[in-house]
Motif scaffolding. Structure first.
Motif, short mmCIF file in Angstrom:
data_model
loop_
_atom_site.label_atom_id
_atom_site.label_comp_id
_atom_site.label_asym_id
_atom_site.label_seq_id
_atom_site.Cartn_x
_atom_site.Cartn_y
_atom_site.Cartn_z
N THR A 161 0.83 -1.20 0.00
CA THR A 161 0.00 0.00 0.00
C THR A 161 0.87 1.25 0.00
O THR A 161 0.63 2.20 -0.75
N ALA A 162 1.89 1.24 0.85
CA ALA A 162 2.76 2.41 0.97
C ALA A 162 3.55 2.64 -0.32
O ALA A 162 3.66 3.78 -0.80
N LEU A 163 4.10 1.59 -0.90
CA LEU A 163 4.91 1.75 -2.10
C LEU A 163 4.05 2.20 -3.29
O LEU A 163 4.49 3.03 -4.10
N GLU A 164 2.83 1.69 -3.39
CA GLU A 164 1.94 2.13 -4.47
C GLU A 164 1.57 3.60 -4.29
O GLU A 164 1.57 4.38 -5.27
N GLY A 165 1.27 4.00 -3.06
CA GLY A 165 0.96 5.40 -2.81
C GLY A 165 2.14 6.31 -3.09
O GLY A 165 1.98 7.42 -3.62
N MET A 166 3.34 5.85 -2.75
CA MET A 166 4.54 6.65 -2.97
C MET A 166 4.80 6.85 -4.46
O MET A 166 5.13 7.95 -4.90
N LEU A 167 4.62 5.81 -5.25
CA LEU A 167 4.87 5.91 -6.68
C LEU A 167 3.87 6.84 -7.37
O LEU A 167 4.19 7.50 -8.35
N ASP A 168 2.65 6.90 -6.84
CA ASP A 168 1.62 7.77 -7.42
C ASP A 168 1.60 9.15 -6.76
O ASP A 168 0.77 9.98 -7.12
N TRP A 169 2.50 9.40 -5.81
CA TRP A 169 2.54 10.66 -5.06
C TRP A 169 1.17 10.97 -4.45
O TRP A 169 0.61 12.04 -4.58
N ARG A 170 0.61 9.98 -3.78
CA ARG A 170 -0.67 10.17 -3.09
C ARG A 170 -0.42 10.14 -1.59
O ARG A 170 -0.01 11.13 -1.01
N TYR A 171 -0.67 9.01 -0.97
CA TYR A 171 -0.35 8.84 0.43
C TYR A 171 1.02 8.18 0.53
O TYR A 171 1.54 7.65 -0.44
N PHE A 172 1.59 8.23 1.73
CA PHE A 172 2.90 7.59 1.96
C PHE A 172 3.94 8.11 0.98
O PHE A 172 4.52 7.37 0.20
N LYS A 173 4.17 9.40 1.03
CA LYS A 173 5.15 10.03 0.15
C LYS A 173 6.57 9.69 0.60
O LYS A 173 6.81 9.35 1.75
N PRO A 174 7.55 9.80 -0.30
CA PRO A 174 8.91 9.39 0.03
C PRO A 174 9.67 10.34 0.94
O PRO A 174 10.77 10.02 1.38
N VAL A 175 9.12 11.52 1.23
CA VAL A 175 9.83 12.47 2.09
C VAL A 175 10.01 11.88 3.49
O VAL A 175 9.20 11.07 3.96
N ALA A 176 11.07 12.31 4.16
CA ALA A 176 11.43 11.72 5.46
C ALA A 176 10.67 12.32 6.63
O ALA A 176 10.44 11.65 7.64
N TRP A 177 10.21 13.55 6.49
CA TRP A 177 9.92 14.38 7.66
C TRP A 177 8.47 14.46 8.13
O TRP A 177 8.20 15.17 9.10
N ASN A 178 7.52 13.84 7.57
CA ASN A 178 6.13 13.91 8.05
C ASN A 178 5.67 12.58 8.63
O ASN A 178 4.50 12.25 8.58
N LYS A 179 6.59 11.86 9.23
CA LYS A 179 6.32 10.48 9.66
C LYS A 179 6.84 10.20 11.06
O LYS A 179 7.72 10.90 11.58
N LEU A 180 6.32 9.12 11.61
CA LEU A 180 6.83 8.52 12.83
C LEU A 180 7.19 7.08 12.48
O LEU A 180 6.37 6.36 11.91
N TYR A 181 8.43 6.69 12.81
CA TYR A 181 8.93 5.36 12.45
C TYR A 181 9.22 4.55 13.72
O TYR A 181 9.88 5.06 14.63
N LYS A 182 8.78 3.31 13.76
CA LYS A 182 9.28 2.41 14.79
C LYS A 182 10.74 2.09 14.47
O LYS A 182 11.13 1.97 13.30
#
Length: 216
Positions: free
Chosen positions: A143-164
């Motif tokens: 889901t994340a990779l598909e959203g990233m490729l389409d620039w929808r959800y789960f974008k590749p930028v580092a800074w709007n996320k929380l990571y375990k």
């Protein structure tokens, strides 16, 4: 309550740094480890970091020779001790409840990576990146990779996320690369069993700087 490490690479941002750090220390989620990485900045940025360290015991400061954005983030990752990690660019700032919202979504959905939307801050207007309808989308790494490729959800930028921490492992940003997050974020997504996206803008992305990496 989990500890969250907030990593801030710092370089030639003396005009913006107070705004960024102030937005982090005022978070409604308070159990933070704030890591300021002074990347050999030639202006007063390093001094400003040290001044903030004296004001808030949660702040750690690393001074290093200039190595670029990736190297600064990597140094922060090497010393981070939190259960979760967030990256904030030092010329940007975040809303007071950003980390709390991301953490609560993580807890409710048992998510490994949680992302929110952001605002583009221009000199004469503000542009929301998405519709901001508060929708929550859950999925896996596909889901994340598909959203990233389409620039929808789960974008590749580092800074709007929380990571375990368990999705970061020993993966680091490539030193010397521009758009370094595009070489890295998808690897974190791939390590995630579950990802969540909440469509609210909580990150303020400053597009007014002509001397920034994006501006150039």
């Amino acid at each position: 309550m989990a500890v969250i490490s907030v990593i801030v690479p710092v370089y030639k941002v003396e005009k913006f740094l107070d705004r960024c750090i102030n937005s982090i220390i005022q978070q409604t989620f308070t159990n933070l480890e704030i890591i300021l990485v002074d990347d050999g900045s030639p202006d007063r940025s390093g001094e400003i970091c040290d001044e903030w360290k004296m004001k808030d015991k949660r702040i750690r400061v690393i001074h290093k020779e200039n190595g670029g954005l990736s190297d600064a983030r990597n140094k922060g990752l090497d010393v981070a001790t939190g259960d979760y990690v967030a990256f904030i660019d030092s010329d940007d700032w975040i809303d007071p409840d950003m980390i709390s919202i991301l953490y609560n979504v993580a807890q409710k959905n048992n998510s490994d990576i949680i992302e929110c939307s952001y605002r583009n801050i221009y000199k004469d207007h503000i542009l929301e990146e998405t519709n901001c309808n508060a929708e929550i989308i859950n999925g896996d790494y596909v889901t994340a990779l598909e959203g990233m490729l389409d620039w929808r959800y789960f974008k590749p930028v580092a800074w709007n996320k929380l990571y375990k921490r368990n999705v970061i492992k020993d993966i680091r940003y490539p030193v010397g690369r521009l758009h370094e997050d595009e070489f890295t974020t998808y690897k974190y997504f791939y390590n995630a069993k579950k990802v969540s996206y909440i469509d609210v803008s909580k990150y303020n992305y400053d597009r007014t700087r002509e001397d920034s990496i994006t501006g150039r």
